[in-house]
Design a protein around this motif. Structure first.
Motif, PDB file in Angstrom:
ATOM      1  N   ASP A  13       2.892  -9.016  24.203  1.00 18.25           N
ATOM      2  CA  ASP A  13       3.065 -10.472  24.233  1.00 18.25           C
ATOM      3  C   ASP A  13       1.791 -11.246  24.562  1.00 18.25           C
ATOM      4  O   ASP A  13       1.857 -12.400  24.955  1.00 18.25           O
ATOM      5  N   GLU A  14       0.641 -10.611  24.424  1.00 17.28           N
ATOM      6  CA  GLU A  14      -0.635 -11.311  24.573  1.00 17.28           C
ATOM      7  C   GLU A  14      -1.430 -11.102  23.295  1.00 17.28           C
ATOM      8  O   GLU A  14      -1.658  -9.973  22.891  1.00 17.28           O
ATOM      9  N   PRO A  15      -1.839 -12.198  22.656  1.00 20.18           N
ATOM     10  CA  PRO A  15      -2.592 -12.044  21.408  1.00 20.18           C
ATOM     11  C   PRO A  15      -3.926 -11.349  21.640  1.00 20.18           C
ATOM     12  O   PRO A  15      -4.595 -11.605  22.637  1.00 20.18           O
ATOM     13  N   LEU A  16      -4.300 -10.463  20.731  1.00 17.98           N
ATOM     14  CA  LEU A  16      -5.554  -9.728  20.845  1.00 17.98           C
ATOM     15  C   LEU A  16      -6.587 -10.271  19.865  1.00 17.98           C
ATOM     16  O   LEU A  16      -7.733 -10.484  20.234  1.00 17.98           O
ATOM     17  N   PHE A  17      -6.180 -10.520  18.638  1.00 15.50           N
ATOM     18  CA  PHE A  17      -7.105 -10.997  17.612  1.00 15.50           C
ATOM     19  C   PHE A  17      -6.871 -12.452  17.228  1.00 15.50           C
ATOM     20  O   PHE A  17      -7.761 -13.115  16.743  1.00 15.50           O
ATOM     21  N   TYR A  18      -5.649 -12.932  17.386  1.00 15.18           N
ATOM     22  CA  TYR A  18      -5.291 -14.252  16.900  1.00 15.18           C
ATOM     23  C   TYR A  18      -4.825 -15.133  18.048  1.00 15.18           C
ATOM     24  O   TYR A  18      -4.639 -14.673  19.171  1.00 15.18           O
ATOM     25  N   GLU A  19      -4.594 -16.404  17.760  1.00 15.73           N
ATOM     26  CA  GLU A  19      -4.197 -17.365  18.793  1.00 15.73           C
ATOM     27  C   GLU A  19      -2.713 -17.271  19.148  1.00 15.73           C
ATOM     28  O   GLU A  19      -2.242 -17.982  20.016  1.00 15.73           O
ATOM     29  N   GLU A  20      -1.980 -16.414  18.471  1.00 15.66           N
ATOM     30  CA  GLU A  20      -0.562 -16.238  18.752  1.00 15.66           C
ATOM     31  C   GLU A  20      -0.199 -14.770  18.597  1.00 15.66           C
ATOM     32  O   GLU A  20      -0.899 -14.023  17.923  1.00 15.66           O
ATOM     33  N   SER A  47      -3.781  -1.347  10.098  1.00 17.84           N
ATOM     34  CA  SER A  47      -2.359  -1.078   9.871  1.00 17.84           C
ATOM     35  C   SER A  47      -1.860  -1.913   8.694  1.00 17.84           C
ATOM     36  O   SER A  47      -2.506  -2.896   8.283  1.00 17.84           O
ATOM     37  N   ILE A  48      -0.701  -1.553   8.173  1.00 15.37           N
ATOM     38  CA  ILE A  48      -0.097  -2.350   7.108  1.00 15.37           C
ATOM     39  C   ILE A  48       0.239  -3.735   7.646  1.00 15.37           C
ATOM     40  O   ILE A  48       0.083  -4.736   6.958  1.00 15.37           O
ATOM     41  N   SER A  49       0.671  -3.810   8.882  1.00 15.92           N
ATOM     42  CA  SER A  49       0.953  -5.102   9.511  1.00 15.92           C
ATOM     43  C   SER A  49      -0.279  -5.999   9.477  1.00 15.92           C
ATOM     44  O   SER A  49      -0.196  -7.182   9.142  1.00 15.92           O
ATOM     45  N   GLU A  50      -1.427  -5.444   9.812  1.00 19.04           N
ATOM     46  CA  GLU A  50      -2.664  -6.231   9.800  1.00 19.04           C
ATOM     47  C   GLU A  50      -3.071  -6.587   8.379  1.00 19.04           C
ATOM     48  O   GLU A  50      -3.587  -7.677   8.128  1.00 19.04           O
ATOM     49  N   LEU A  51      -2.833  -5.695   7.423  1.00 18.88           N
ATOM     50  CA  LEU A  51      -3.124  -5.980   6.020  1.00 18.88           C
ATOM     51  C   LEU A  51      -2.325  -7.202   5.560  1.00 18.88           C
ATOM     52  O   LEU A  51      -2.878  -8.132   4.962  1.00 18.88           O
ATOM     53  N   VAL A  52      -1.031  -7.236   5.876  1.00 20.20           N
ATOM     54  CA  VAL A  52      -0.171  -8.368   5.504  1.00 20.20           C
ATOM     55  C   VAL A  52      -0.623  -9.629   6.238  1.00 20.20           C
ATOM     56  O   VAL A  52      -0.661 -10.719   5.661  1.00 20.20           O
ATOM     57  N   GLU A  53      -0.965  -9.505   7.513  1.00 20.81           N
ATOM     58  CA  GLU A  53      -1.447 -10.650   8.301  1.00 20.81           C
ATOM     59  C   GLU A  53      -2.680 -11.277   7.656  1.00 20.81           C
ATOM     60  O   GLU A  53      -2.750 -12.500   7.483  1.00 20.81           O
ATOM     61  N   ARG A  54      -3.629 -10.460   7.281  1.00 18.01           N
ATOM     62  CA  ARG A  54      -4.862 -10.979   6.677  1.00 18.01           C
ATOM     63  C   ARG A  54      -4.581 -11.625   5.325  1.00 18.01           C
ATOM     64  O   ARG A  54      -5.140 -12.666   5.008  1.00 18.01           O
ATOM     65  N   TRP A  55      -3.713 -11.014   4.529  1.00 17.26           N
ATOM     66  CA  TRP A  55      -3.352 -11.594   3.247  1.00 17.26           C
ATOM     67  C   TRP A  55      -2.693 -12.956   3.457  1.00 17.26           C
ATOM     68  O   TRP A  55      -3.054 -13.936   2.824  1.00 17.26           O
TER      69      TRP A  55
END
Length: 68
Positions: A13-20, A47-55
């Motif tokens: 529950d703490e953002p590491l790379f993003y503001e949320e 990760s696939i999650s990060e791939l989708v996030e960046r897209w």
């Protein structure tokens, strides 16, 4: 190439790379699409999650202008 991890430890529950923080969502995709996404993520070292996030962060939101 992927961004290096921050020096601080990841915490729930703490953002590491993003503001949320990220939330869990579900999508339906074909096995072949999943395999392609997995290969792309592995080649980028993410990760696939990060791939989708960046897209998703690169998507342009259409503007809805009213035509008078």
């Amino acid at each position: 190439m992927s961004n290096p991890r921050p020096k601080r430890k990841a915490r729930r529950d703490e953002p590491l790379f993003y503001e949320e923080t990220k939330i869990q969502k579900g999508i339906w995709i074909t096995p072949s699409t999943w395999d392609k996404m997995k290969q792309m993520a592995e080649s980028e070292g993410i990760s696939i999650s990060e791939l989708v996030e960046r897209w998703g962060r690169h998507l342009k939101v259409p503007s809805h202008s009213s035509h008078l």
